[in-house]
Scaffold this active site. Structure first.
Site, short mmCIF file in Angstrom:
data_model
loop_
_atom_site.label_atom_id
_atom_site.label_comp_id
_atom_site.label_asym_id
_atom_site.label_seq_id
_atom_site.Cartn_x
_atom_site.Cartn_y
_atom_site.Cartn_z
N GLY A 197 0.82 -1.20 0.00
CA GLY A 197 0.00 0.00 0.00
C GLY A 197 0.86 1.25 0.00
O GLY A 197 1.97 1.27 -0.53
N SER A 198 0.38 2.29 0.63
CA SER A 198 1.04 3.60 0.56
C SER A 198 2.38 3.68 1.29
O SER A 198 3.09 4.68 1.14
CB SER A 198 0.10 4.69 1.08
OG SER A 198 -1.00 4.84 0.20
N THR A 199 2.74 2.66 2.07
CA THR A 199 4.08 2.69 2.68
C THR A 199 5.15 2.65 1.58
O THR A 199 6.27 3.13 1.80
CB THR A 199 4.30 1.51 3.65
OG1 THR A 199 4.19 0.27 2.95
CG2 THR A 199 3.29 1.55 4.79
N LYS A 210 5.21 4.39 -0.97
CA LYS A 210 5.43 5.76 -1.46
C LYS A 210 6.74 6.33 -0.92
O LYS A 210 7.30 7.26 -1.52
CB LYS A 210 4.25 6.65 -1.08
CG LYS A 210 2.98 6.32 -1.87
CD LYS A 210 1.75 7.06 -1.34
CE LYS A 210 0.50 6.67 -2.12
NZ LYS A 210 -0.73 7.22 -1.54
#
Length: 488
Positions: free
Chosen positions: A218-220, A222
């Site tokens: 997921g957004s980790t 990023k």
């Protein structure tokens, strides 16, 4: 007559040569394989006849020990708080022998058979004392391990903590767990029934989710894309990048949106810092496409993607404990790259990989090799070996690490203040990865470190197959671990 004698002589020489070769293969080349074969009852009794060494936490808590018995095996392995430490210890049984964890990675030392214990064995013979296996002192912090385990509770997931400067693993929790004591019975029928039940369980309790299970980050993820952008020299924390309320994936009609309005930016633009703080999908999808697959793949590789990591042990001490290689896919179309850039699609990683990324950011860009054993002691308490910290790679510059830290502090101060215990400065990144055929479930993440301005500990938490957002599912666990670490 002489011809017949010569033929007989040659035949005898050939047979002795064959005998010598076969004996050498059995006694030397295949010795370890044959000794480890569970059908070798003689080797099994010999192995159980020696008191196997302790496995301890860093503060001396016993994770594994051997108790004397009145049966032919003489000793039985036991695990106080078995489920709590199972991912670390593994287990030792009469059917599987040393399996998983430190029981496997340090088997020859625990069993007393290692070459490094040769003089200890000689000493035992000369003094008439009982030979014992070596004691393994791990880096696990019992209070931190327990805090993570209690916080995860009945949820499926993983939590791991690492000492930033050294790579020492301070906590390694995987749930659901199992009780290794169920696999140490000397009753074969009971043992086999328990083993079958555990290995066939749909929840896979014997799989170490920290090291052996891949999850979409997921957004980790990023943080990896942001690192690639900063390393390119074309971006800074205040650089305005394309964002907006929606972004159509290239070559498709599929549109990405953001969870909160702040992630949309203003007039279609947002600063790189705010894009991470508010986890802007539209910004990072476009940023990933702009950077290109090669740049992100290069950054991911420097952080450990694509490589299996040996956490403990060597082939001479047992079966090394390894972490599954995390995956950043290759040969992606732009729509797939956009999804990968927000931690969706085919990009997957282990929780260990995620804590290594957090630790590298906290450590000025230096990726430390994760370790689980601090030292090994003989039964006279002399130190046989001590683990030294080592740098795996310089993943990015200290300047990039500093900017990433600033951006991750903004995640907490601007968007997720609940992640920080009172009085503690925390840098973190949340993640909410959609999973399942219909994207109807979530893998919720939080990764980060504390104190943000003088990092000591990095933590990564994932809660599998949950609902809601990562900050809600994994956040309380992350906070509990940080709080426990800061109290020590």
């Amino acid at each position: 007559m002489n011809k017949m004698l010569r033929q007989l002589f040659v035949a005898v020489i050939v047979l002795f040569t064959i005998l010598g070769l076969s004996s050498s293969i059995i006694t030397a080349i295949r010795a370890n394989e044959l000794n480890a074969d569970p059908r070798n009852v003689r080797a099994l009794y010999h192995e159980y006849g020696t008191q196997r060494g302790f496995i301890l936490t860093s503060d001396g808590t016993i994770m594994a020990k051997s108790d004397a018995t009145n049966d032919a095996f003489k000793f039985q392995r036991s695990y106080p708080n078995g489920p709590l430490y199972a991912p670390v210890t593994g287990y030792f049984s009469i059917s599987q022998r040393a399996d998983r964890g430190i029981e496997a990675s340090r088997n020859s030392l625990l069993s007393g058979e290692s070459d490094s214990l040769f003089w200890q064995r000689i000493k035992s013979v000369l003094t008439g004392s009982e030979a014992k296996g070596a004691t393994i002192e791990t880096s696990i912090d019992s209070k931190l391990q327990n805090a993570a385990y209690q916080a995860l509770g009945s949820q499926s997931g993983a939590a791991v903590a690492m000492e930033v400067k050294t790579g020492r693993i301070l906590a390694m929790v995987s749930t659901p767990s199992y009780d290794p004591n169920e696999l140490t019975s000397h009753n074969n029928k009971t043992l086999n029934e328990n083993y079958a039940r555990l290995t066939q369980s749909a929840s896979s309790p014997m799989v170490n989710n920290v090291t052996s299970q891949l999850f979409p980050p997921g957004s980790t993820f990023k943080t990896v894309v942001a690192a690639a952008a900063l390393e390119s020299g074309k971006y800074d924390t205040n650089t305005q990048i394309p964002a907006g309320a929606g972004y159509t994936l290239p070559g498709t009609v599929t549109q990405l949106t953001n969870v909160e309005w702040q992630a949309n930016g203003s007039n279609g633009k947002i600063s790189l810092e705010d894009a991470l703080a508010y986890s802007s999908n539209t910004a990072f999808a476009q940023l990933g496409v702009s950077l290109g697959q090669e740049a992100i793949a290069k950054q991911a590789t420097k952080l450990g993607f694509g490589s299996s990591v040996v956490i403990d042990g060597t082939s001479s001490t047992g079966s090394p404990m390894k972490a599954t290689a995390s995956v950043f896919p290759s040969s992606m179309t732009e729509d797939k790259l956009a999804l990968a850039s927000i931690g969706q699609g085919d990009v997957t990683e282990t929780p260990l990989q995620n804590v290594m990324i957090a630790s590298a950011i906290a450590n000025g860009g230096k990726l430390m090799h994760p370790t689980l054993v601090d030292r090994v002691r003989a039964n006279d308490l002399s130190v046989l070996s001590e683990t030294k910290s080592s740098v795996m790679s310089t993943a990015f510059s200290s300047d990039t690490a500093s900017k990433l830290t600033t951006m991750m502090k903004s995640v907490v101060t601007k968007d997720s203040p609940s992640l920080a215990p009172s009085g503690v400065s925390v840098a973190a990144k949340t993640g909410t990865a959609q999973i399942g055929v219909a994207n109807n479930a979530i893998d919720g993440w939080v990764m980060g470190f504390a104190p943000a301005d003088d990092p000591k500990i990095a933590v990564a938490v994932v809660v599998h197959n949950t609902t809601g957002y990562g900050v809600d599912a994994a956040g309380p666990i992350f906070r509990s671990m940080i709080q426990e670490a800061m109290q020590q």
